[in-house]
Design a protein around this motif. Structure first.
Motif, PDB file in Angstrom:
ATOM      1  N   GLU A  57     -35.926  16.312 -13.254  1.00 35.00           N
ATOM      2  CA  GLU A  57     -35.668  16.516 -14.622  1.00 35.00           C
ATOM      3  C   GLU A  57     -37.012  16.393 -15.007  1.00 35.00           C
ATOM      4  N   GLU A  87     -32.300  19.653 -21.031  1.00 37.40           N
ATOM      5  CA  GLU A  87     -32.765  18.483 -20.338  1.00 37.40           C
ATOM      6  C   GLU A  87     -33.329  17.301 -20.168  1.00 37.40           C
ATOM      7  N   HIS A  90     -31.022  15.057 -19.367  1.00 35.73           N
ATOM      8  CA  HIS A  90     -30.679  14.386 -17.794  1.00 35.73           C
ATOM      9  C   HIS A  90     -31.545  14.223 -17.499  1.00 35.73           C
ATOM     10  N   GLU A 171     -26.387  21.971 -14.957  1.00 34.82           N
ATOM     11  CA  GLU A 171     -27.496  22.949 -13.689  1.00 34.82           C
ATOM     12  C   GLU A 171     -26.849  24.095 -13.997  1.00 34.82           C
TER      13      GLU A 171
HETATM   14 FE   LIG Z   1     -31.163  18.952 -15.680  1.00 33.23          FE
END
Ligand SMILES: [Fe+2]
Ligand SMILES: [Fe+2]
Length: 208
Positions: A57, A87, A90, A171
């Motif tokens: 990440e 992202e 994440h 993703e």
């Molecule tokens: Fe990711």
């Protein structure tokens, strides 16, 4: 065209990724699940795998920032920046899970960030078709890698599994987004080189 504003935003993104706790709007997947009784070996395994995912990440942040910096089309730039924000969640989830498991993040994160940022800048310079193609392929490979982690994670570590499962779904949607914006299929040698690079990264991050 790269302007000073974009450079400042990129620098800010790097500092945030490396130095401050990431934020998440969505609740952390699996946060409502009870913590499982894990043996020391299981805990170490979960920690190592979540550290690898956290590094992934960090790289995603850097790639998106780099790609966004040099992408030519304004819509593509905006899409990349939006994806980078997603992202970040994440990043937050894996970071929190590592802390819950009593582990630590990779010591090499600045190195992973710098390398990935440079790759992202180059991908962006190749033009939007290849830039988005690179992004789609990266996301495909990350999805395969996460599927592998779902096999490897201790079966009873449902909290880590919930995070990885949701990341895998996200993703896949990033890959679809990149293709729908005109991403091209990358040549096989490029895909192979990318796989090799991520193998070095994942195997190193497992330990360091
Ligand atoms: Fe990711
Ligand atoms: Fe992604």
């Amino acid at each position: 065209m790269i302007n000073i504003d974009k450079l400042i935003i990129s620098f800010d993104g790097a500092l945030r990724t490396l130095l401050t706790p990431a934020q998440t709007l969505r609740s952390v997947p699996g946060s409502d699940l009870p913590e499982a009784e894990l043996t020391d070996i299981e805990k170490r395994l979960s920690c190592a795998l979540m550290r690898v995912n956290h590094v992934g990440e960090v790289c995603a942040q850097a790639l998106y920032q780099g790609q966004g910096l040099t992408a030519r089309n304004e819509t593509v730039q905006q899409t990349l920046m939006q994806a980078a924000r997603e992202e970040t969640e994440h990043l937050a989830w894996t970071e929190r899970r590592i802390a819950e498991l009593g582990g630590r993040k990779s010591l090499l994160n600045p190195l992973w960030y710098g390398g990935s940022f440079a790759i992202g800048v180059v991908a962006g310079m190749l033009g939007d078709k290849w830039n988005l193609g690179f992004l789609a392929e990266t996301e495909h490979q990350v999805g395969t890698h996460l599927a592998g982690h779902l096999q490897l994670l201790p079966h009873n570590d449902e909290k880590s599994r919930a995070i990885v499962t949701q990341m895998k779904i996200d993703e896949a949607s990033h890959a679809t987004m990149a293709l729908s914006h005109g991403g091209a299929e990358l040549p096989l040698p490029v895909k192979f080189t990318m796989k090799l690079g991520s193998k070095v990264m994942t195997q190193t991050a497992y330990w360091v």
